[in-house]
Design an enzyme around this catalytic site. Structure first.
Site, PDB file in Angstrom:
ATOM      1  N   TYR A   1     -29.537 -22.501  27.753  1.00 32.20           N
ATOM      2  CA  TYR A   1     -29.592 -21.653  26.567  1.00 32.20           C
ATOM      3  C   TYR A   1     -29.104 -22.429  25.352  1.00 32.20           C
ATOM      4  O   TYR A   1     -28.263 -23.324  25.464  1.00 32.20           O
ATOM      5  CB  TYR A   1     -28.723 -20.406  26.745  1.00 32.20           C
ATOM      6  CG  TYR A   1     -29.352 -19.351  27.624  1.00 32.20           C
ATOM      7  CD1 TYR A   1     -30.196 -18.379  27.083  1.00 32.20           C
ATOM      8  CD2 TYR A   1     -29.109 -19.315  28.993  1.00 32.20           C
ATOM      9  CE1 TYR A   1     -30.774 -17.410  27.884  1.00 32.20           C
ATOM     10  CE2 TYR A   1     -29.688 -18.346  29.806  1.00 32.20           C
ATOM     11  CZ  TYR A   1     -30.514 -17.393  29.237  1.00 32.20           C
ATOM     12  OH  TYR A   1     -31.093 -16.442  30.031  1.00 32.20           O
TER      13      TYR A   1
ATOM     14  N   ASP B   1     -32.049  -9.965  26.125  1.00 35.91           N
ATOM     15  CA  ASP B   1     -31.633  -8.840  25.292  1.00 35.91           C
ATOM     16  C   ASP B   1     -32.598  -8.671  24.123  1.00 35.91           C
ATOM     17  O   ASP B   1     -33.343  -9.590  23.770  1.00 35.91           O
ATOM     18  CB  ASP B   1     -30.218  -9.076  24.746  1.00 35.91           C
ATOM     19  CG  ASP B   1     -29.178  -9.094  25.838  1.00 35.91           C
ATOM     20  OD1 ASP B   1     -29.413  -8.486  26.901  1.00 35.91           O
ATOM     21  OD2 ASP B   1     -28.121  -9.723  25.638  1.00 35.91           O
TER      22      ASP B   1
END
Length: 244
Positions: free
Chosen positions: A110, A52
């Site tokens: 992540y 993103d």
């Protein structure tokens, strides 16, 4: 024709995600510009995943097939000389021609950073989410364990996603606190759109009392996005590790 694996790290603050977009500066287009400047050809670069806008990467892998002859070490040096200061090439190496950075990926980890202090920290501006209220890290570490294993993560996928198979396996889910910096690690064999950010938002919802403690198994079972928490801001998210 050779196939090269490039490992990058980047600060995503100034980019509209990885993927090339019209009328927007992205990491992929910036890297393609640098490659074209050095090799004289605009090569197709395949990323290990999409990101993103505003998301960072401590390790991001991509591959590029090229007929141009330049030693990998020399290409790495040349790219780092022309790329912006917020993107670095950590390594370049030749891999089998069939290698695909996305489809051959076995898993990713992540990391989500939270600056957990009443006063914001300018050094973490756009690099960690400022959460000024107390966080019960031991309690949240118990909650996050519910994500481990194989589940349908429909409740943790952004609405409007066209992905049909939403079953993923999570192999790592833990929270570490180093002073005022809270680090959330989530690893697995694949991730849905906004999945990690919604997982983090759900944990913060539990902390705030907006979501009942112990409800993550129920949220997973119900598969309803409305039951999960808000999507945490993008600037706290880092692609930490890519596994092949």
């Amino acid at each position: 024709m050779k196939n090269l694996l490039l490992t990058l790290c980047f600060d995503g603050s100034g980019y509209h995600a990885w993927q090339v977009q019209e009328n927007a500066v992205t990491v992929q287009s910036t890297l393609q510009d640098a490659v074209e400047r050095i090799l004289g050809a605009r090569e197709n670069i395949i990323g290990c995943s999409r990101t993103d806008a505003g998301v960072h990467a401590e390790m991001f892998c991509c591959n590029m097939r090229t007929a141009k002859e330049m030693p990998p070490e020399k290409l790495q040096t040349a790219l780092n000389a022309v790329l912006p200061r917020d993107i670095a090439v950590l390594s370049v190496k030749e891999v089998p021609y069939e290698f695909h950075a996305r489809y051959d990926c076995k898993g990713k980890v992540y990391k989500y950073l939270i600056w957990n202090a009443q006063t914001r920290n300018p050094f973490y501006e756009n690099r960690a989410y400022h959460y000024p209220w107390p966080l019960d890290v031991p309690m949240l570490n118990e909650q996050i364990k519910a994500f481990l294993g194989t589940h349908d993560f429909s409740a943790f996928c952004a609405s409007g996603s066209s992905v049909e198979d939403r079953v993923r396996e999570i192999t790592r889910a833990e929270i570490q606190k180093n002073g005022d910096l809270v680090e959330i690690y989530i690893g697995g064999n694949g991730f849905l759109y906004n999945m990690v950010r919604i997982m983090v938002g759900t944990l913060l919802g539990i902390q705030a009392g907006n979501i009942p403690t112990g409800s993550i198994p129920w949220i997973l079972e119900e598969k309803n996005r409305q039951n999960a928490g808000v999507t945490a801001p993008a600037h706290g998210l880092y692609l930490h590790e890519v596994r092949y």
